[in-house]
Design a protein around this motif. Structure first.
Motif, mmCIF file in Angstrom:
data_model
loop_
_atom_site.group_PDB
_atom_site.id
_atom_site.type_symbol
_atom_site.label_atom_id
_atom_site.label_comp_id
_atom_site.label_asym_id
_atom_site.label_seq_id
_atom_site.Cartn_x
_atom_site.Cartn_y
_atom_site.Cartn_z
ATOM 1 N N ARG A 471 20.520 -9.330 -3.300
ATOM 2 C CA ARG A 471 21.385 -8.160 -3.173
ATOM 3 C C ARG A 471 21.099 -7.169 -4.297
ATOM 4 O O ARG A 471 21.115 -5.947 -4.083
ATOM 5 N N THR A 472 20.852 -7.670 -5.502
ATOM 6 C CA THR A 472 20.496 -6.791 -6.622
ATOM 7 C C THR A 472 19.218 -6.026 -6.321
ATOM 8 O O THR A 472 19.109 -4.824 -6.602
ATOM 9 N N LEU A 473 18.236 -6.710 -5.749
ATOM 10 C CA LEU A 473 16.984 -6.042 -5.405
ATOM 11 C C LEU A 473 17.233 -4.912 -4.399
ATOM 12 O O LEU A 473 16.717 -3.799 -4.558
ATOM 13 N N PHE A 474 18.019 -5.190 -3.364
ATOM 14 C CA PHE A 474 18.345 -4.140 -2.390
ATOM 15 C C PHE A 474 19.123 -3.007 -3.058
ATOM 16 O O PHE A 474 18.893 -1.820 -2.769
ATOM 17 N N HIS A 475 20.043 -3.361 -3.955
ATOM 18 C CA HIS A 475 20.841 -2.354 -4.648
ATOM 19 C C HIS A 475 19.939 -1.384 -5.414
ATOM 20 O O HIS A 475 20.044 -0.158 -5.259
ATOM 21 N N GLU A 476 19.055 -1.939 -6.238
ATOM 22 C CA GLU A 476 18.198 -1.073 -7.044
ATOM 23 C C GLU A 476 17.207 -0.296 -6.183
ATOM 24 O O GLU A 476 16.845 0.842 -6.503
ATOM 25 N N PHE A 477 16.785 -0.906 -5.067
ATOM 26 C CA PHE A 477 15.885 -0.168 -4.184
ATOM 27 C C PHE A 477 16.622 0.979 -3.494
ATOM 28 O O PHE A 477 16.016 2.017 -3.194
ATOM 29 N N GLU A 511 22.743 -2.251 0.149
ATOM 30 C CA GLU A 511 22.962 -3.704 0.121
ATOM 31 C C GLU A 511 23.386 -4.249 1.481
ATOM 32 O O GLU A 511 23.088 -5.401 1.812
ATOM 33 N N HIS A 512 24.107 -3.456 2.246
ATOM 34 C CA HIS A 512 24.647 -3.932 3.521
ATOM 35 C C HIS A 512 23.540 -4.409 4.462
ATOM 36 O O HIS A 512 23.746 -5.352 5.228
ATOM 37 N N TRP A 513 22.373 -3.749 4.393
ATOM 38 C CA TRP A 513 21.328 -4.104 5.364
ATOM 39 C C TRP A 513 20.688 -5.460 5.050
ATOM 40 O O TRP A 513 20.131 -6.093 5.945
ATOM 41 N N LEU A 514 20.791 -5.930 3.816
ATOM 42 C CA LEU A 514 20.287 -7.274 3.513
ATOM 43 C C LEU A 514 21.001 -8.328 4.351
ATOM 44 O O LEU A 514 20.397 -9.322 4.755
ATOM 45 N N SER A 515 22.274 -8.123 4.623
ATOM 46 C CA SER A 515 23.082 -9.121 5.332
ATOM 47 C C SER A 515 22.945 -9.056 6.846
ATOM 48 O O SER A 515 23.628 -9.809 7.552
ATOM 49 N N GLN A 516 22.094 -8.182 7.341
ATOM 50 C CA GLN A 516 21.945 -8.090 8.788
ATOM 51 C C GLN A 516 21.117 -9.262 9.316
ATOM 52 O O GLN A 516 20.020 -9.525 8.813
ATOM 53 N N PRO A 517 21.634 -9.982 10.320
ATOM 54 C CA PRO A 517 20.957 -11.197 10.792
ATOM 55 C C PRO A 517 19.499 -10.992 11.179
ATOM 56 O O PRO A 517 18.654 -11.849 10.895
ATOM 57 N N ASP A 518 19.159 -9.852 11.805
ATOM 58 C CA ASP A 518 17.759 -9.704 12.220
ATOM 59 C C ASP A 518 16.829 -9.491 11.016
ATOM 60 O O ASP A 518 15.654 -9.862 11.065
ATOM 61 N N ILE A 519 17.341 -8.933 9.929
ATOM 62 C CA ILE A 519 16.544 -8.836 8.698
ATOM 63 C C ILE A 519 16.362 -10.226 8.094
ATOM 64 O O ILE A 519 15.252 -10.632 7.717
ATOM 65 N N LEU A 520 17.442 -10.987 8.019
ATOM 66 C CA LEU A 520 17.351 -12.311 7.419
ATOM 67 C C LEU A 520 16.504 -13.263 8.267
ATOM 68 O O LEU A 520 15.737 -14.067 7.730
ATOM 69 N N ARG A 521 16.636 -13.186 9.579
ATOM 70 C CA ARG A 521 15.839 -14.073 10.437
ATOM 71 C C ARG A 521 14.343 -13.856 10.214
ATOM 72 O O ARG A 521 13.548 -14.789 10.281
ATOM 73 N N ARG A 522 13.977 -12.629 9.940
ATOM 74 C CA ARG A 522 12.553 -12.314 9.799
ATOM 75 C C ARG A 522 12.021 -12.567 8.388
ATOM 76 O O ARG A 522 10.881 -13.018 8.223
ATOM 77 N N TYR A 523 12.850 -12.305 7.383
ATOM 78 C CA TYR A 523 12.331 -12.319 6.014
ATOM 79 C C TYR A 523 12.848 -13.469 5.154
ATOM 80 O O TYR A 523 12.254 -13.735 4.095
ATOM 81 N N ALA A 524 13.922 -14.126 5.554
ATOM 82 C CA ALA A 524 14.380 -15.298 4.812
ATOM 83 C C ALA A 524 13.636 -16.509 5.367
ATOM 84 O O ALA A 524 14.093 -17.172 6.298
ATOM 85 N N THR A 525 12.457 -16.779 4.797
ATOM 86 C CA THR A 525 11.599 -17.864 5.279
ATOM 87 C C THR A 525 11.348 -18.861 4.155
ATOM 88 O O THR A 525 11.229 -18.482 2.984
ATOM 89 N N HIS A 526 11.251 -20.126 4.509
ATOM 90 C CA HIS A 526 11.115 -21.186 3.514
ATOM 91 C C HIS A 526 9.779 -21.054 2.788
ATOM 92 O O HIS A 526 8.720 -20.890 3.412
ATOM 93 N N TYR A 527 9.826 -21.164 1.470
ATOM 94 C CA TYR A 527 8.616 -20.897 0.680
ATOM 95 C C TYR A 527 7.538 -21.963 0.846
ATOM 96 O O TYR A 527 6.376 -21.709 0.546
ATOM 97 N N ARG A 528 7.901 -23.125 1.343
ATOM 98 C CA ARG A 528 6.886 -24.170 1.568
ATOM 99 C C ARG A 528 6.421 -24.208 3.031
ATOM 100 O O ARG A 528 5.228 -24.281 3.306
#
Length: 689
Positions: A471-477, A511-528
């Motif tokens: 959220r901080t990253l989105f805020h500063e961006f 910050e609000h757009w970070l919490s959108q499910p379609d953003i998270l589904r695409r970019y919240a991916t497991h690092y391994r």
């Protein structure tokens, strides 16, 4: 005056033959700054003397536009110097910073207290309606008149002299304050060596602590620093209550240790000088002076907002505390919850209530992927695209840079990301500009930087973020986009040059757009595994968004109350900073188990300069706006609605300070907001009924 040969060999003053005319960081040495500043100051002094001494009848072109063009070299040199003083400093830069702070304040005074120059500006302002100016020119003239008056241009000679001395002293004190906090942060390290020391710490935190230890020459050990990305997860996970207490107290006492870096005497002197400054300018208190040029306008308006949110927030925090206490007792921990316990037990309550802990979430939030998510959001809203630069000048090996293009492939600007914590960087996260957009001197494109303090991953491992980090990253961006999308003619109005209680709108809204499910589904991916975040985990994450919101709101509001109350005082003679802080917290009924987000002795927002003094409330004021603004998108049924995004860009992100903030928001939304959307966003609305 330095010789022309010396000037041409100074990279700060020579032509920058670099990609996108980025500063030639690798060629700049600390000794270059003072000579460059001396030249730049003399250059602008000559420019100002020519305007003030002109015998021509003042016109917008020969007075305001020439004033706007002046100081180009000073902006260039200062843009490099002050960015590096915050993000990658050293003893030589700090010495230069201490030396230059009063000199630059004196220079600014010499411009805005210049009687002949102000007469020309005032003459134009008095007949502004007959000058045939367009809306942007009218705004520039109005802002300059306001700046001159607030700088003391109307005062008599003795009052000007005293006000100049005050502002120069405040500049020196603010610099010392900031350097003291950085020194305390840099000098502290909690060294962990045994398995017992590491009890409870997840792998991502151990890897980051090992990396921090290696950077400090302690290979094979683990180090917790006072960077928020290090200390907060340690407080959250460590099973060693004694170590949590030790680290927490070091964190809380920055600038408050009774030693050479103690800031309490600096605060007392700054508070007294601010009162005197306000009274010289005709205001009862510094808060009255500072807020008169903001959306809020008055301390009473700020007080009402803080109080309206405080009551439900404290009630929520007290209920949260009771839950933590009950959990501790159920586990046989016969303790009273202390501030160093809150995050530890809160994480367990969240796990019990939402089956969600940080160790489960973090593997899905890789820094690189969240950067991509912030770029994708900007693409969907504003048509921007980002091309990473591989060969460009760097002030530190870790920084990255991207060329930003619009939907037609045109160059918008350069975005620099400086993401990792290091001992040469002050704490926190911020956006700044090496160069701001403007059209007066040509099509000048911006160079914008975001600076963070994330923990670097271990060798060969990605940097993993908490959801708050993301959220901080989105805020500063969001701030970054405010600078990148700026589309104004005059430098004075560009980008983030708006009032402090409006400048947080573009960042907090983003910050609000970070919490959108379609953003998270695409970019919240497991690092391994690369697998997207599971739907059921995503649902739990969204359900837990308002978890611990009482705590978060209370720690923030406490800092805002202390800031406001200190600057509402008409007399601060003999100020005892610790007693004052204690008095205000008792007055508002601060829960014992929570401390201010920023205790007064390390409150850099308020004392490392003038930016957020009497203005820390601005985050909450802007949150009223951002909650309502995002609701405008939700009401369309599409959070990326093109028409709303176009209005947002036109009236907020690209508009700089073209309009009064209330007028700008109304142009976007059609009306001003109420606090209802804010309370709903924080999950506090039910407590107000």
């Amino acid at each position: 005056m330095a010789s022309s040969a010396n000037l041409s060999s100074n990279p700060l003053l020579s032509t920058w033959n670099t990609p996108f005319t980025l500063p030639p960081f690798e060629s700049i040495r600390p000794e270059h700054y003072k000579r460059a500043f001396d030249h730049a100051l003399a250059e602008q002094q000559s420019e100002i003397a020519a305007i003030a001494g002109s015998t021509e009848e003042p016109t917008f072109a020969n007075t305001i536009e020439v004033l706007e063009r002046s100081g180009a070299t000073l902006k260039r040199v200062g843009g490099v110097f002050f960015n590096l003083a915050g993000s990658h400093t050293n003893e030589a830069i700090q010495a230069a910073e201490r030396e230059m702070a009063p000199i630059l304040a004196k220079h600014r005074n010499s411009i805005f207290m210049n009687e002949a120059l102000y007469r020309r500006v005032a003459a134009l302002y008095d007949k502004r309606e007959s000058l045939g100016l367009d809306a942007q020119q009218t705004r520039v003239l109005d802002r300059y008149n306001t700046i001159f008056v607030r700088a003391g241009a109307k005062l008599g000679p003795e009052e000007k002299k005293r006000l100049a001395a005050i502002t120069e002293r405040l500049a020196s004190l603010g610099t010392q304050f900031s350097q003291n906090v950085l020194a305390d942060e840099k000098s502290y390290q909690l060294v962990l060596e045994t398995g017992e020391d590491l009890a409870g710490l997840p792998s991502f935190l151990r890897e980051a602590a090992a990396q921090a230890a290696e950077e400090r020459g302690l290979r094979g050990k683990y180090v917790i620093t006072l960077s928020r990305s290090s200390i907060e997860p340690f407080l959250q996970f460590s099973k060693r209550r004694d170590l949590r207490e030790q680290a927490f107290k070091a964190w809380a006492s920055r600038g408050d240790n009774g030693n050479a870096t103690d800031n309490k005497a600096i605060i007392a002197e700054m508070a007294a000088l601010r009162v005197e400054r306000a009274k010289l300018l005709g205001y009862e208190t510094f808060a009255d002076f500072k807020l008169s040029d903001t959306m809020a306008k008055t301390p009473d308006a700020v007080q009402r907002l803080l109080s309206d949110v405080w009551t439900p927030a404290r009630a929520r925090a007290e209920a949260e505390r009771d839950d933590l206490q009950a959990l501790a007792q159920s586990q046989g921990d016969n303790i009273a919850i202390e501030p160093w316990d809150w995050r530890f037990y809160a994480d367990q309550v969240r796990m019990a209530r939402h089956n969600l802990d940080e160790a489960t979430i973090k593997p899905y939030f890789q820094l690189d992927r969240i950067i991509e998510a912030s770029f994708e959001t900007a693409h969907r809203l504003f048509g921007l695209s980002f091309q990473e630069l591989k060969d460009f000048p760097k002030y530190h090996p870790d920084i990255r840079a991207w060329q930003v293009l619009d939907a037609n492939g045109n160059h918008v600007g350069i975005f620099i990301g400086d993401y990792f914590a290091r001992s040469s960087k002050r704490s926190g996260a911020w956006m700044s500009a090496f160069r701001s957009q403007e059209k007066l001197t040509g099509d000048v494109r911006p160079i914008i930087v975001n600076v963070m303090n994330f923990a670097k991953g271990g060798a060969g491992e990605p940097s993993l973020l908490s959801f708050d980090d993301a959220r901080t990253l989105f805020h500063e961006f969001g701030h970054g986009l405010h600078g990148l999308l700026s589309n104004v003619t005059y430098p004075l109005l560009a980008g983030t040059a708006v009032s402090t209680d409006f400048v947080e709108l573009p960042s907090q809204l983003y910050e609000h757009w970070l919490s959108q499910p379609d953003i998270l589904r695409r970019y919240a991916t497991h690092y391994r595994t690369g697998e997207p975040i599971p739907e059921e985990l995503l649902e739990r994450l969204m359900a837990a968004r308002n978890f611990n919101q009482g705590f978060a709101t209370v720690e923030y509001l406490a800092s805002a109350f202390v800031d406001l109350e200190l600057h509402r005082r008409k007399d601060v003679t003999g100020l005892d900073v610790s007693a004052f802080e204690k008095e205000i917290l008792e007055k508002i009924g601060m829960p014992r188990e929570i401390i201010m987000r920023h205790r007064t002795p390390h409150f850099t927002h308020v004392f490392a300069g003038d930016g957020y003094s009497a203005g820390y409330y601005s985050y909450l004021w802007s949150e009223v706006l951002d909650a309502d603004a995002f609701m405008a998108f939700e009401e369309t049924g599409d959070v990326f609605n093109k028409d709303m995004a176009e209005k947002l860009k036109r009236f907020i992100y690209s508009a700089g300070n073209l309009r009064d903030p209330a007028e700008a928001y109304t142009a976007f939304r059609g009306r001003l907001p109420t606090a209802d959307a804010l309370l709903a966003k924080r999950g506090l609305a039910a407590l107000c009924e």
